[in-house]
Design an enzyme around this catalytic site. Structure first.
Site, PDB file in Angstrom:
ATOM      1  N   HIS A  99       0.774  -1.098  -0.252  1.00 39.05           N
ATOM      2  CA  HIS A  99       0.090   0.076   0.075  1.00 39.05           C
ATOM      3  C   HIS A  99       0.972   1.160  -0.135  1.00 39.05           C
ATOM      4  CE1 HIS A  99      -3.520   2.570   1.730  1.00 39.05           C
ATOM      5  NE2 HIS A  99      -2.369   3.314   2.092  1.00 39.05           N
ATOM      6  N   ASP A 148     -10.649  -4.024  -4.054  1.00 34.42           N
ATOM      7  CA  ASP A 148     -10.449  -3.129  -2.610  1.00 34.42           C
ATOM      8  C   ASP A 148     -11.709  -3.005  -1.850  1.00 34.42           C
ATOM      9  OD1 ASP A 148      -9.033  -2.179  -0.545  1.00 34.42           O
ATOM     10  OD2 ASP A 148      -8.435  -0.283  -1.492  1.00 34.42           O
TER      11      ASP A 148
HETATM   12 ZN   LIG Z   1      -4.624  -0.174   0.713  1.00 37.15          ZN
END
Ligand SMILES: [Zn+2]
Lengths: 440, 313
Positions: free
Chosen positions: A189, A315
Site C-alpha cells: 500500500h 479493494d
Molecule cells: Zn490499501
C-alpha cells in the site's frame, strides 16, 4: 454430482477460446468438448451418463473462477461491517470463486492463530475460497517483522500492511528479502504519510473548490518508486496495490521494462471515476488512495491496456453508516466492490480498453499466477468456474447487496453485463435467476 | 425577483442576480440599524438557532444582533455547552434540533460540507452557513460585496487583490466566487505554499508576488495569517511574511489612489498588515463589521420572513 455446462463461450486465456461443453463430476472438470458433441449420447462427452444438472450457457461466457486479490472481510473484530459469511456471499454473487483477505482485522492477522481462525471460519461459513494475507509488520505498526515462515505454514498466501504504508525503508527492505525466502509476494500500500497527512481527497481543483484538504499524486508515486528500488535490490516479488496515479503507472511500466519482478493492480473505481465523484461531499467516494483526475484515470486505463497493470481487484472495504454518515473529514476510507466489479470491468471491454481475454487474465489468471495458485478450465482441474452474462442489463441497488456494506458510489448506475453463475469446487454458490432486466 | 431559497449554503450556488437582490435587501436593512429604536417585528415568533462548533465571537455576535433587530428569538449553542454531547453525530444532533422546530439554524462548523449535510437532512428548517472548514463563508463575502458596492458604487471591472493564506481560507473562496460572479477581476497573492492547486478554476488569477497583486488594485483584502502554519512549513517566520507579503504604506503605493483596504478580522497587526495601513484612511475594516449585521439581517429576512413582508414594516 454430474453437472453439464452447455453451449457457452469458454475463455481461458492461453488455453481455450470457443463454444464448448464442460462436464463436471463433483469438484473436478472431467470433460471438455466443442459444443454439440455432447448431444450424441454414448459417443460424445456424456458417454451415456446423465447429468443431474444442465446449465444452458449459450450467449454466455464461461471462464476460470475469478479471483479478487484485495478484499477486506472485517472478521475477526468488525463483524458489524462484514463477516466471512456475508463477504464471501457478496464475492460469490460478484462472480469470485476466491478472495484474498487483507490482514487489517482486529486483532491484526499477524500471527498463526488469526490466519487459522480465518480459515476455520471460512470452512464453517464461507461461500468461496479465502486466502488470508498476513501482515508485513506486527500490528501493522511498521516496527518489527511477523513470522512469515509460521504464517505461510498456517495458510497465509501473501504479505501486506494494507491500509498503511511501510514507512521505514529498512524494515521494508528486510521484509522483502525475508519474504523472498518463503516465496511470498509482498503487497504494498504505497503512501507517504507526511504527504497525505490531513488530506481527505485528491489534491486539485475539486478539492480546492470544496475546501477539502488534498492528497497529491506524489504521496503515492514516491512510495511506488521506493518499493521498486527495493524490489530491484532484493529480487523479491513486489505487488503494488491499488494504483491510482499516472506517475505510478509510468514507474511500474519502466520497472517492468527493466525486468524488475514487480506486478500491480488497480480497482474499478480508479478506471471508472474521477475526484468529481466527491462533489456534494459524497462520503461513498472517499477512499485511500483517493479518486484522481481524468488524466490519471486515462493513464490507469492505458496501464491496463498495455499490461503494466496486471490485476483488477476491488479493494472491497465495507463500512457501516456509523463510519459514513458523518462529516466528510471524519468519514472512513473505502467502498464496497465485490458486487459491482465484474460489471465495471466489462465496461472496459465495451469501451475497447482491453479484450475479454485480457480481462479474464486480470481477474483470474494473473492473480492466480501472482499468488501461486491454479485457475484453469482443464480436464482434471478443480471446477472453479464463473459464467458471465455479457448482455444482462440491470440497475445497481445497494439495498440488495449481500455484503453488509452499502457504501458504494455506484448505487443507481445502469450496468451491462454481470455474473450469471459462480461455481466453487463443483458447487454452485451463486446463480442469477433473473434473466431479464433486474436489480442486483 | 422572488427569492426562493430555503438555505444559504455557499456563494457558489448563488446567481449574480440573487447576490444583487441580497445586497439590495441589505441596503434597506442598514436603514433600520440607523434608527434610534433598532428593532422591527418582522421575524417575531420565529426561532433562530446559532449552532457554533467552532468558537467565533465576531460572527456569532453579528448574527445574534441581526436576529434580535428582526425580533426573532435566538438560542445559542456552542461546542462547549452541554447540548452538544460528545460523541453525538451531526446527523443525530440535526434530527434532535429539527424535533424542536426552529425556523433557521445558523451553523459554523470545522468540517467542509457540514451545513450541506444539515440542509439535506432538515426538510423545513432553513440553514445559513456561517463558515464551514476551509470551504466557504458566504455571509462574509456578501458583506464584503456590500461594502465595496457601497463605497465604489459598483463592482463590475474592479480589480480585487486577495493576499494571504488562500489554501486555508473559506473567506478567500467565497470572495473569489462572489466578486468574479459580479464581474470583478480577482488577483491572488501570497506564498506559493498557500495557493491551492487549481484555484484558477474558480476564476481568479495568481500574481507572481505581492507587489504584482497590489499593483493597480481597487480593493485589497488581506487575510489573517495563522501562526501555527509555520509548523506545517507554510512560511518561515512572521518577520519574513511581514516583509515579503504584508501590506505596509510602501507596498500600498502600488495600488490605485482610491484603494480600499479590507480584512475579515481579527487582524495580526504588524504581520499581514501594518498598523498605519489598518488604521489609515483607506481602511474600511470597521465598515465591514457594520455591514455584516445588515447582510445577516437580509438573509434571515429572506429565508424566514418572506418577500411579502419587505415593505410592510
Ligand atoms: Zn490499501
Amino acid at each position: 454430482m454430474l453437472i453439464l455446462i452447455k453451449g457457452g463461450r469458454v475463455v481461458d486465456p492461453g488455453n481455450l477460446d470457443g463454444i464448448m461443453d464442460i462436464l463436471i463430476d463433483d469438484d473436478r472438470i472431467i470433460e471438455i468438448v466443442p459444443s454439440g458433441k455432447s448431444e450424441k449420447g454414448g459417443s460424445g462427452l456424456l458417454k451415456g451418463r446423465v447429468p443431474e444438472r444442465i446449465i444452458d450457457a449459450s450467449d454466455k461466457i464461461v471462464v476460470p473462477g475469478l479471483i479478487d486479490m484485495h478484499v477486506h472481510l472485517r472478521e475477526p473484530g468488525q463483524e458489524y461491517k462484514e463477516t466471512i459469511e456475508t463477504g464471501t456471499l457478496a464475492a460469490a454473487c460478484g462472480g469470485f470463486t476466491s478472495v484474498c483477505a487483507m490482514p487489517n482485522t482486529i486483532p491484526v492477522n499477524d500471527n498463526r492463530q488469526i490466519t487459522e481462525y480465518i480459515l476455520k471460519r471460512t470452512r464453517e461459513a464461507g461461500n468461496v475460497t479465502v486466502y488470508p494475507v498476513a501482515a508485513i509488520s506486527k500490528g501493522l505498526e511498521g516496527m518489527s517483522l511477523c513470522e512469515y515462515g509460521d504464517l505461510k505454514e498456517a495458510g497465509a498466501i501473501a504479505l501486506s500492511d494494507d491500509g498503511k504504508p511501510v514507512s521505514n525503508s529498512r524494515l521494508m527492505r528486510r521484509a522483502m528479502e525475508y519474504a523472498r525466502g518463503f516465496r511470498l509476494p509482498v503487497i504494498s500500500h504505497c503512501e507517504v504519510n507526511e504527504l497525505s497527512a490531513g488530506g481527505v481527497m485528491n489534491e486539485g481543483a475539486v478539492a480546492t473548490r470544496m475546501g477539502l484538504a488534498g492528497i497529491p499524486n506524489a504521496a503515492e508515486s514516491i512510495m511506488v518508486m521506493r518499493d521498486i528500488a527495493l524490489c530491484e535490490l532484493t529480487g523479491a516479488h513486489l505487488h503494488i496495490a491499488h494504483v491510482s496515479t499516472h506517475e505510478s503507472v509510468n514507474a511500474i511500466r519502466e520497472a517492468k521494462r527493466k525486468g524488475i519482478p514487480v506486478t500491480s493492480e488497480t480497482a474499478p473505481h480508479y478506471f471508472t471515476l474521477t475526484d468529481d465523484a466527491v462533489s456534494g461531499y459524497n462520503t461513498n467516494a472517499k477512499m485511500s488512495p483517493p479518486l484522481r483526475s481524468a488524466f490519471d484515470r486515462e493513464a490507469v486505463r492505458e496501464g491496463l491496456s498495455d499490461g503494466t497493470i496486471d490485476v483488477i481487484a476491488s479493494d472491497h472495504a465495507p463500512h457501516s453508516s456509523i463510519e459514513k454518515d458523518v462529516e466528510f473529514d471524519f468519514a472512513a476510507n473505502g467502498i464496497v466492490g465485490l458486487e459491482t466489479s465484474v460489471s465495471l470491468c466489462l465496461k472496459l471491454v465495451e469501451d475497447g480498453v482491453i479484450g475479454i481475454s485480457e480481462l479474464i487474465e486480470k481477474i483470474s489468471k494473473n492473480p492466480a499466477r501472482i499468488l501461486g495458485i491454479e485457475k484453469s478450465i482443464k480436464i482434471g482441474g478443480i471446477a472453479d468456474i464463473t459464467i458471465i452474462d455479457p448482455e444482462a442489463v440491470y440497475t445497481v441497488d445497494s439495498g440488495g447487496f449481500r455484503s453488509l456494506g452499502r457504501n458504494t458510489p455506484f448505487n443507481g448506475w445502469k450496468m451491462k453485463g454481470r455474473t450469471y453463475l459462480t461455481m466453487v469446487c463443483g458447487r454452485i454458490v451463486f446463480e442469477n435467476i433473473m434473466t431479464q432486466e433486474g436489480s442486483l | 425577483m422572488q427569492f426562493e431559497r430555503k438555505d444559504i449554503l455557499d456563494i457558489e450556488s448563488l446567481s449574480a442576480e440573487e447576490i444583487s437582490f441580497i445586497l439590495d435587501t441589505a441596503d434597506r436593512m442598514k436603514e433600520i440599524s440607523k434608527r434610534p429604536v433598532k428593532k422591527v417585528p418582522t421575524l417575531r415568533g420565529k426561532t433562530v438557532v446559532l449552532f457554533f462548533y467552532e468558537p467565533s465571537t465576531r460572527t456569532r455576535t453579528s448574527f445574534e444582533i441581526a436576529a434580535k433587530r428582526l425580533s426573532a428569538d435566538t438560542l445559542s449553542i456552542s461546542s462547549g455547552s452541554s447540548s452538544m454531547v460528545k460523541g453525538e453525530t451531526l446527523v443525530d444532533t440535526a434530527r434532535n434540533l429539527e424535533a424542536m422546530n426552529p425556523d433557521v439554524i445558523i451553523i459554523r462548523h470545522y468540517s467542509a460540507g457540514a451545513p450541506h449535510t444539515l440542509a439535506r437532512l432538515l426538510k423545513t428548517t432553513s440553514i445559513i452557513n456561517a463558515g464551514d472548514g476551509m470551504h466557504e463563508h458566504p455571509t462574509q463575502a456578501l458583506l464584503d460585496l456590500m461594502t465595496v458596492r457601497e463605497k465604489k458604487g459598483y463592482i463590475r471591472d474592479l480589480r480585487i487583490a486577495i493576499i494571504g493564506d488562500i489554501s486555508h481560507s473559506r473567506v478567500a473562496r467565497s470572495d473569489i466566487m462572489g466578486f468574479t460572479k459580479m464581474g470583478a477581476e480577482v488577483v491572488l497573492g501570497g506564498p506559493l505554499t498557500m495557493i491551492p492547486a487549481g484555484i484558477e478554476s474558480l476564476g481568479a488569477t495568481v500574481a507572481g508576488n505581492s507587489d504584482d497583486a497590489v499593483r493597480g488594485a481597487d480593493v485589497i483584502i488581506m487575510l489573517r495569517i495563522q501562526k501555527e502554519r509555520q509548523q506545517s512549513f507554510l512560511y518561515p517566520s512572521d518577520r519574513e511574511y511581514s516583509k515579503v507579503f504584508g501590506l505596509n504604506p510602501e507596498r500600498l503605493k502600488k495600488a490605485k489612489k482610491d484603494v480600499l483596504i479590507m480584512h475579515p478580522g481579527p487582524i495580526n497587526r504588524g504581520v499581514e498588515i501594518s498598523s498605519e495601513v489598518a488604521d489609515g484612511p483607506y481602511s474600511i475594516i470597521l465598515e465591514q463589521v457594520t455591514n455584516g449585521v445588515s447582510v445577516r439581517m437580509a438573509l434571515l429576512f429572506l429565508v424566514a420572513g418572506g418577500v411579502r413582508n419587505v415593505n410592510s414594516d
